[in-house]
Design a protein around this motif. Structure first.
Motif, short mmCIF file in Angstrom:
data_model
loop_
_atom_site.label_atom_id
_atom_site.label_comp_id
_atom_site.label_asym_id
_atom_site.label_seq_id
_atom_site.Cartn_x
_atom_site.Cartn_y
_atom_site.Cartn_z
N ILE A 67 -38.59 -37.88 -51.62
CA ILE A 67 -37.72 -37.69 -52.78
C ILE A 67 -37.58 -36.20 -53.11
O ILE A 67 -36.48 -35.70 -53.35
CB ILE A 67 -38.26 -38.47 -54.00
CG1 ILE A 67 -38.13 -39.96 -53.74
CG2 ILE A 67 -37.51 -38.08 -55.27
CD1 ILE A 67 -38.84 -40.84 -54.74
N VAL A 68 -38.72 -35.48 -53.06
CA VAL A 68 -38.68 -34.04 -53.35
C VAL A 68 -37.80 -33.31 -52.33
O VAL A 68 -37.08 -32.38 -52.66
CB VAL A 68 -40.10 -33.45 -53.35
CG1 VAL A 68 -40.07 -31.93 -53.38
CG2 VAL A 68 -40.90 -33.96 -54.53
N ALA A 69 -37.85 -33.78 -51.06
CA ALA A 69 -37.12 -33.08 -50.00
C ALA A 69 -35.64 -33.47 -49.95
O ALA A 69 -34.85 -32.84 -49.25
CB ALA A 69 -37.77 -33.36 -48.65
N LEU A 70 -35.26 -34.50 -50.67
CA LEU A 70 -33.89 -35.02 -50.60
C LEU A 70 -32.81 -33.95 -50.79
O LEU A 70 -31.84 -33.93 -50.02
CB LEU A 70 -33.73 -36.15 -51.64
CG LEU A 70 -32.79 -37.29 -51.28
CD1 LEU A 70 -33.07 -37.85 -49.90
CD2 LEU A 70 -32.88 -38.37 -52.33
N PRO A 71 -32.94 -33.04 -51.77
CA PRO A 71 -31.90 -32.02 -51.94
C PRO A 71 -31.69 -31.13 -50.72
O PRO A 71 -30.66 -30.48 -50.61
CB PRO A 71 -32.41 -31.18 -53.13
CG PRO A 71 -33.34 -32.07 -53.85
CD PRO A 71 -33.97 -32.94 -52.82
#
Lengths: 227, 360
Positions: A50-54
């Motif tokens: 989720i943190v890496a999604l961007p």
């Protein structure tokens, strides 16, 4: 200088946005990165994803969902409206929310790596020297991860400076309020005002470069313990 | 005052199950081959790894029971790891202060300066760890563990990561520390030499089990244990310096069974000295040799014999003395010699000692 007042405004908003977002990111990202670096929780990969999604999402997709969520009829914006607040779309606050989410991986990942690189040994040593877990984090992990903090802050700041898609979606293009430099440049180019575009772009280039030079020079000077 | 522990750890197929009752003073060495569970034991005692079902009681305080366990920072330990592991972002002084500041003033029973002097690190105080040699770093690490005034000092192979020169540099400090402090010390090591030099008490671990536990000198010459059966087995003899023979450049060492003559060592009279005698350096005769170049010959009695490989026999001897239990000596001789001399337990022999090494 051949900068128009609205260009100065855009520059000021950009720097203010980058600085505020970086501070918020360090405050939120540090505990998150620490937890991710220490936990043996099995579902950790989900949070990391989720943190890496961007990193992988086109900024417009992220901006679009944020616009929907934060808008007056979205879940977050609707709630804020219901309690008498102003939904944070097309405002500076909205830009900050967007930037924080958009630049999160650029802050969390270097911090997580830096915390991991310390290894368990210094923390074990600290424990044998009567340091409580909080003590160990504050007086051992944070100082040893110092260069990670510098990298995280620089990347978070720089990434927010260059933001375009998310800002455009969620902040619109309101001069003096949500118009950032990247959008101002785009406007100048659209209207074929290349000289103006040059001035703004050049100013941003010089500011960014000087900032990085200052940070890296300072970081080198302070790293006395790494020959 | 004593230390009592029962440590149970399971890691995959490895099982450690060790019951210890240790004196609350002196140096207890935990000895064993790699993989025998020495470090696992030490980490469990320090509370660094969870070990449910274990029990640790130190000087009447429960560090761990079956239901509760103190965290590492709540246990009164000092720990020195294999690598110095100094805090790289702090000066030597700040490394020492780190733990010192975290204990109460009333608990500061050992003066800071005393540890600094003991390890001779005062010239290093303002330096950063990367400016020190590994040996200096380890000395700082030992001082850092001492200044928190622990009730128990744990050393996890503090010399294993050092080369021979560094070991020689640090061992004297460890010796002084072991001799001068009243602190109980647990010394984990797989080095026979370090154990022989430092240990009062010895715990031998093998495959996660305690196979021997007792006074170090007895265990060293116990034929049933791996310490005695290896090719470089040796016995240790406690002596004191009796005087010097300046004509021949010899030092005289008294022990319970007589007097040793060794090459000159600059030591004052009455200094306690441990001698190590390699089993390979001891030969046996049935009659007192009269024309021999060997200086150290003692009358002894065969106590026990054990095979050491296909060609050799290990003979445990008690050197005749006035006291009941004379000092023990190990001799490694060929099976052929043993048969020719018809050696049997109870027989009287003369042991010729070709060389003996001082351990301090």
């Amino acid at each position: 200088m051949n900068l128009q007042p609205e260009d100065w405004n855009a520059l000021w908003i950009t720097l203010k946005l980058a600085a505020t977002s970086t501070i918020i990111l360090i405050v939120l990202g540090t505990p998150l990165a620490w937890w991710l670096s220490q936990t043996r929780f099995r579902g950790k990969f989900l949070l990391e994803a989720i943190v890496a999604l961007p990193l992988v999402l086109p900024p417009t997709v992220l901006g679009f969902y944020l616009l929907v969520a934060l808008g007056p009829s979205g879940p977050v914006g609707g709630f804020i409206k219901a309690i008498g607040g102003q939904p944070p779309v097309f405002s500076f606050e909205g830009l900050i929310i967007g930037s924080v989410i958009y630049s999160m991986p650029f802050v969390v990942q270097p911090l997580q790596d830096a915390f991991k690189a310390i290894g368990t040994r210094p923390l074990e040593v600290a424990a044998t020297l009567r340091a409580t877990p909080w003590d160990r984090f504050w007086f051992v992990a944070v100082p040893l991860a110092r260069s990670g903090f510098v990298t995280a802050a620089v990347l978070g700041f720089a990434h927010t400076l260059g933001e375009f898609g998310v800002v455009l979606m969620i902040g619109g293009n309101i001069p003096g309020e949500t118009q950032v430099v990247s959008i101002a440049i785009y406007d100048h180019v659209e209207s074929l005002a290349y000289t103006k575009a040059h001035w703004v772009a050049g100013t941003l280039l010089v500011i960014s470069f000087l900032l990085l030079v200052a940070v890296y020079a300072g970081n080198r000077k302070f790293r006395v313990w790494k020959p | 005052m004593s230390i009592e522990a029962h440590i149970q750890v399971e890691r995959g197929t490895f099982k450690l199950n060790a019951r210890l009752e240790l004196p609350a003073s002196g140096v207890t060495a935990v000895f064993g081959p790699s993989g025998s569970g020495k470090t696992t034991l030490l980490r469990a005692l320090a509370g660094l790894d969870p070990c449910p079902g274990s029990r640790v009681i130190v000087n009447g305080t429960s560090w761990q029971t079956t239901t509760e366990s103190l965290a590492t920072h709540e246990r009164s330990i000092g720990l020195v790891f294999q690598e110095p592991s100094l805090f790289e972002h702090l000066t030597v002084q700040a490394n020492l202060d780190f733990g010192r500041q975290r204990i109460s003033k009333s608990a500061q029973t050992i003066p800071l300066d005393h540890s600094i002097e003991l390890l001779e690190i005062s010239p290093l105080l303002n330096r950063y760890p990367h400016q020190l040699s590994v040996g200096e770093q380890q000395r700082v690490a030992i001082a850092r563990a001492l200044v928190v005034c622990p009730e128990w000092l744990l050393l996890d192979e503090p010399l294993a990561a050092m080369d021979v020169a560094r070991k020689r540099e640090i061992l004297p400090y460890l010796e002084t520390l072991c001799r001068e402090s009243d602190l109980p010390i647990l010394y984990v090591s797989h080095s026979r030499e370090e154990v022989a030099r430092l240990a009062d008490h010895l715990v031998v671990l093998n495959e996660g089990k305690v196979i021997a536990n007792g006074p170090a000198i007895e265990i060293f010459s116990n034929l049933d244990l791996p310490l005695a059966s290896e090719p470089d087995s040796a016995s240790i003899i406690e002596t004191t310096v009796a005087g010097h023979d300046n004509t021949y450049g010899l030092t005289l060492l008294d022990f319970a069974g007589g007097q040793f003559q060794v090459t000159h060592h600059d030591l004052p009279v009455d200094t306690p000295v441990r001698l190590r005698v390699q089993a390979n350096d001891v030969s046996l005769t049935l009659e007192r040799p009269t024309q021999t170049s060997i200086l150290n010959v003692f009358k002894a009695e065969v106590v026990e014999m054990a095979e050491a490989g296909p060609t050799h026999v290990l003979v445990k001897l008690a050197i005749s003395s006035n006291s009941d239990s004379g000092p023990t000596l190990l001799a490694r001789i060929t099976r052929k010699s043993a048969e020719q001399l018809a050696l049997q337990p109870g027989h009287a022999v003369y042991a010729q000692i070709k060389s003996a090494a001082l351990l301090n």
